[in-house]
Motif scaffolding. Structure first.
Motif, PDB file in Angstrom:
ATOM      1  N   ALA A   1       0.828  -1.203   0.000  1.00 57.10           N
ATOM      2  CA  ALA A   1       0.000   0.000   0.000  1.00 57.10           C
ATOM      3  C   ALA A   1       0.865   1.256   0.000  1.00 57.10           C
ATOM      4  O   ALA A   1       0.594   2.223  -0.731  1.00 57.10           O
ATOM      5  CB  ALA A   1      -0.946   0.002   1.199  1.00 57.10           C
ATOM      6  N   GLU A   2       1.917   1.245   0.809  1.00 54.38           N
ATOM      7  CA  GLU A   2       2.796   2.414   0.890  1.00 54.38           C
ATOM      8  C   GLU A   2       3.661   2.553  -0.360  1.00 54.38           C
ATOM      9  O   GLU A   2       3.935   3.668  -0.824  1.00 54.38           O
ATOM     10  CB  GLU A   2       3.694   2.305   2.134  1.00 54.38           C
ATOM     11  CG  GLU A   2       2.965   2.431   3.454  1.00 54.38           C
ATOM     12  CD  GLU A   2       2.265   1.148   3.881  1.00 54.38           C
ATOM     13  OE1 GLU A   2       1.495   1.186   4.850  1.00 54.38           O
ATOM     14  OE2 GLU A   2       2.503   0.085   3.258  1.00 54.38           O
ATOM     15  N   VAL A   3       4.103   1.425  -0.901  1.00 50.22           N
ATOM     16  CA  VAL A   3       4.877   1.469  -2.145  1.00 50.22           C
ATOM     17  C   VAL A   3       4.022   2.058  -3.269  1.00 50.22           C
ATOM     18  O   VAL A   3       4.491   2.872  -4.071  1.00 50.22           O
ATOM     19  CB  VAL A   3       5.394   0.066  -2.519  1.00 50.22           C
ATOM     20  CG1 VAL A   3       6.021   0.077  -3.917  1.00 50.22           C
ATOM     21  CG2 VAL A   3       6.415  -0.425  -1.502  1.00 50.22           C
ATOM     22  N   ALA A   4       2.759   1.663  -3.299  1.00 41.74           N
ATOM     23  CA  ALA A   4       1.862   2.192  -4.335  1.00 41.74           C
ATOM     24  C   ALA A   4       1.731   3.710  -4.232  1.00 41.74           C
ATOM     25  O   ALA A   4       1.771   4.420  -5.244  1.00 41.74           O
ATOM     26  CB  ALA A   4       0.493   1.540  -4.222  1.00 41.74           C
ATOM     27  N   LYS A   5       1.575   4.214  -3.031  1.00 37.45           N
ATOM     28  CA  LYS A   5       1.459   5.666  -2.846  1.00 37.45           C
ATOM     29  C   LYS A   5       2.753   6.379  -3.258  1.00 37.45           C
ATOM     30  O   LYS A   5       2.716   7.479  -3.825  1.00 37.45           O
ATOM     31  CB  LYS A   5       1.115   5.986  -1.400  1.00 37.45           C
ATOM     32  CG  LYS A   5      -0.268   5.503  -0.979  1.00 37.45           C
ATOM     33  CD  LYS A   5      -0.440   5.571   0.535  1.00 37.45           C
ATOM     34  CE  LYS A   5      -1.728   4.884   0.959  1.00 37.45           C
ATOM     35  NZ  LYS A   5      -1.848   4.750   2.425  1.00 37.45           N
ATOM     36  N   THR A   6       3.887   5.752  -2.980  1.00 34.04           N
ATOM     37  CA  THR A   6       5.164   6.343  -3.368  1.00 34.04           C
ATOM     38  C   THR A   6       5.307   6.371  -4.893  1.00 34.04           C
ATOM     39  O   THR A   6       5.779   7.361  -5.471  1.00 34.04           O
ATOM     40  CB  THR A   6       6.328   5.563  -2.740  1.00 34.04           C
ATOM     41  OG1 THR A   6       6.078   5.349  -1.349  1.00 34.04           O
ATOM     42  CG2 THR A   6       7.634   6.325  -2.900  1.00 34.04           C
ATOM     43  N   LEU A   7       4.894   5.294  -5.545  1.00 33.42           N
ATOM     44  CA  LEU A   7       4.923   5.275  -7.009  1.00 33.42           C
ATOM     45  C   LEU A   7       4.054   6.385  -7.588  1.00 33.42           C
ATOM     46  O   LEU A   7       4.470   7.095  -8.518  1.00 33.42           O
ATOM     47  CB  LEU A   7       4.435   3.919  -7.519  1.00 33.42           C
ATOM     48  CG  LEU A   7       5.379   2.725  -7.345  1.00 33.42           C
ATOM     49  CD1 LEU A   7       4.653   1.426  -7.667  1.00 33.42           C
ATOM     50  CD2 LEU A   7       6.615   2.869  -8.241  1.00 33.42           C
ATOM     51  N   LEU A   8       2.860   6.541  -7.053  1.00 32.09           N
ATOM     52  CA  LEU A   8       1.976   7.598  -7.551  1.00 32.09           C
ATOM     53  C   LEU A   8       2.603   8.975  -7.382  1.00 32.09           C
ATOM     54  O   LEU A   8       2.480   9.840  -8.253  1.00 32.09           O
ATOM     55  CB  LEU A   8       0.633   7.533  -6.823  1.00 32.09           C
ATOM     56  CG  LEU A   8      -0.249   6.322  -7.168  1.00 32.09           C
ATOM     57  CD1 LEU A   8      -1.416   6.221  -6.198  1.00 32.09           C
ATOM     58  CD2 LEU A   8      -0.767   6.411  -8.601  1.00 32.09           C
TER      59      LEU A   8
ATOM     60  N   ALA B   1      10.982   0.416 -15.953  1.00 33.06           N
ATOM     61  CA  ALA B   1      11.127   1.563 -15.056  1.00 33.06           C
ATOM     62  C   ALA B   1      10.221   1.435 -13.838  1.00 33.06           C
ATOM     63  O   ALA B   1      10.605   1.809 -12.718  1.00 33.06           O
ATOM     64  CB  ALA B   1      10.823   2.850 -15.811  1.00 33.06           C
ATOM     65  N   CYS B   2       9.025   0.906 -14.030  1.00 30.41           N
ATOM     66  CA  CYS B   2       8.100   0.737 -12.917  1.00 30.41           C
ATOM     67  C   CYS B   2       8.661  -0.232 -11.884  1.00 30.41           C
ATOM     68  O   CYS B   2       8.669   0.053 -10.681  1.00 30.41           O
ATOM     69  CB  CYS B   2       6.751   0.244 -13.434  1.00 30.41           C
ATOM     70  SG  CYS B   2       5.550  -0.147 -12.141  1.00 30.41           S
ATOM     71  N   VAL B   3       9.151  -1.377 -12.340  1.00 25.03           N
ATOM     72  CA  VAL B   3       9.696  -2.372 -11.415  1.00 25.03           C
ATOM     73  C   VAL B   3      10.978  -1.854 -10.774  1.00 25.03           C
ATOM     74  O   VAL B   3      11.217  -2.063  -9.571  1.00 25.03           O
ATOM     75  CB  VAL B   3       9.920  -3.709 -12.138  1.00 25.03           C
ATOM     76  CG1 VAL B   3      10.620  -4.703 -11.223  1.00 25.03           C
ATOM     77  CG2 VAL B   3       8.582  -4.280 -12.612  1.00 25.03           C
ATOM     78  N   ALA B   4      11.803  -1.140 -11.536  1.00 22.77           N
ATOM     79  CA  ALA B   4      13.013  -0.544 -10.959  1.00 22.77           C
ATOM     80  C   ALA B   4      12.659   0.461  -9.873  1.00 22.77           C
ATOM     81  O   ALA B   4      13.350   0.561  -8.845  1.00 22.77           O
ATOM     82  CB  ALA B   4      13.841   0.118 -12.061  1.00 22.77           C
ATOM     83  N   ALA B   5      11.575   1.219 -10.073  1.00 19.88           N
ATOM     84  CA  ALA B   5      11.134   2.169  -9.053  1.00 19.88           C
ATOM     85  C   ALA B   5      10.699   1.437  -7.782  1.00 19.88           C
ATOM     86  O   ALA B   5      10.980   1.891  -6.671  1.00 19.88           O
ATOM     87  CB  ALA B   5      10.000   3.033  -9.603  1.00 19.88           C
ATOM     88  N   MET B   6      10.030   0.295  -7.941  1.00 19.83           N
ATOM     89  CA  MET B   6       9.664  -0.495  -6.761  1.00 19.83           C
ATOM     90  C   MET B   6      10.917  -0.961  -6.022  1.00 19.83           C
ATOM     91  O   MET B   6      10.987  -0.914  -4.786  1.00 19.83           O
ATOM     92  CB  MET B   6       8.825  -1.700  -7.176  1.00 19.83           C
ATOM     93  CG  MET B   6       7.450  -1.381  -7.721  1.00 19.83           C
ATOM     94  SD  MET B   6       6.526  -2.929  -8.000  1.00 19.83           S
ATOM     95  CE  MET B   6       5.229  -2.342  -9.097  1.00 19.83           C
TER      96      MET B   6
END
Length: 399
Positions: A338-345, A374-379
């Motif tokens: 949940a927190e990772v998702a908010k950080t990605l946004l 890029a999305c997975v690297a950001a995670m």
């Protein structure tokens, strides 16, 4: 070894948000085509300059006109698809059209159907003399086909299920389910919100009595534009109790009694949501030009790559492994999802999060392979640096 160029990327310029964000959430809200601005301006101009005359100059017929734009995308004939505001309303209208004698009063659904439709059916069915039978899931990803087929019996009046399950993107075997329903004389209504636009669909080949969905997601048409297909046989035999004046044979006669229109018109309700229909026209046209077979092939390739990257990191994948059973979405159950998702946004990597599934990533025909990497690297970075902690305990309405 060289790879073929991705010809679908020629459509990227039609979607402005792709220039400012890594947009991977078309399973929730498709990117807006730039031309929608012009269509909405056209709506405003018509209202401003023509006033009430605009109804007779095209607005009134717009739910059927747009339905005819959707029809080729689902293998339907012209005049069998109409636009309604929501799928919940469409499915409720279907339920309201059916009689439920005691010896044949069952409605078969599944535990993984979209809750909004379940809410309506659970509330309406008992009032109509119907009983909802819910087929459970063992893993929260799929529904066992044999269990569904066994639930469809001579007591079944209606099978009302999702074509693609919204949490896991599991593709149900609609052909087998439709065939079983037909063999026992039951009607079949498919909720195809998560399939049309990313998976080829043919209602006539399936033999579905009804199919509904919306332009909100994979069709890039925005909210308020949902479609309902009714087979000619269903429209000839059935008429919804949940109805409105647009379904009347002569609506502007303002008759005291309902006299249903012929064909798909009878499935309409009250006054149409005209702005949403103007907004929804462009996306399906682009999808038709891109081609659903090509879109499906790319989706399968890119979702397979997402699963490979998740496996390499030991993340649990909440999606089918078999490509033929997987829709357009892959969910990662990463730590602190949940927190990772908010950080990605916050970083303009646009995804969404669902409890019990994780971070849902949904590439579409306009997505580059580099955006997935890029999305997975950001995670990876968010987890490695602890950046997710900035959102620990922060409530968000974005899910």
């Amino acid at each position: 070894m060289t790879t073929s160029p991705d010809t679908l990327l020629r459509f990227r310029d039609a979607f402005p948000i792709l220039g400012t964000s890594t947009y991977l959430v078309s399973n929730s809200l498709g990117a807006m085509p730039a031309a929608v601005t012009d269509h909405l301006a056209d709506y405003a101009r018509q209202w401003q300059t023509r006033g009430v005359r605009a109804w007779a100059e095209g607005w009134w017929e717009l739910p059927v006109k747009m339905g005819n734009e959707i029809a080729p995308l689902i293998g339907a004939a012209p005049g069998t698809v109409v636009m309604v505001p929501t799928v919940t309303q469409a499915m409720s209208a279907i339920l309201s059209a059916i009689d439920f004698p005691p010896e044949r009063n069952e409605v078969v659904m599944t535990a993984l159907d979209f809750p909004s439709v379940r809410y309506a059916y659970d509330a309406l069915a008992p009032r109509l003399g119907a009983r909802v039978t819910v087929v459970p899931s063992d893993d929260g990803i799929a529904i066992d086909l044999d269990r569904i087929l066994a639930a469809i019996t001579e007591r079944t009046r209606l099978v009302a299920i999702s074509h693609v399950l919204f949490r896991s993107a599991y593709i149900m075997d609609a052909a087998a389910i439709c065939a079983k329903a037909k063999s026992v004389g039951a009607l079949i209504a498919l909720d195809a919100y998560h399939s049309v636009g990313v998976i080829p669909v043919d209602v006539q080949a399936l033999g579905a009595d009804f199919l509904c969905g919306g332009v909100l997601k994979w069709l890039c048409g925005g909210p308020g534009g949902c479609f309902l297909y009714a087979s000619p046989g269903a429209s000839e035999q059935l008429a919804p109790a949940l109805t409105g004046w647009q379904a009347h044979r002569a609506p502007f006669a303002f008759a005291e009694q309902m006299d249903y229109a012929q064909g798909a018109w009878r499935w309409l309700g009250g006054t149409p949501v005209v702005p949403a229909l103007f907004a929804g026209l462009e996306g399906p046209r682009i999808i038709a030009e891109a081609g659903l077979e090509a879109i499906r092939a790319k989706s399968t390739r890119q979702t397979s790559r997402l699963i490979e990257m998740a496996d390499a990191r030991g993340w649990r994948v909440h999606a089918p492994r078999e490509a033929e059973r997987r829709g357009g979405t892959v969910a990662f159950d990463v730590p602190h999802a949940a927190e990772v998702a908010k950080t990605l946004l916050a970083r303009d990597v646009v995804i969404d999060y669902r409890p019990g599934a994780g971070i849902r990533v949904a590439p579409h025909f306009y997505t580059t392979d580099g955006e997935l990497e890029a999305c997975v690297a950001a995670m990876d970075d968010i987890l490695a640096t602890g950046a997710w902690t900035a959102f620990a305990g922060v409530h968000s309405t974005v899910t």
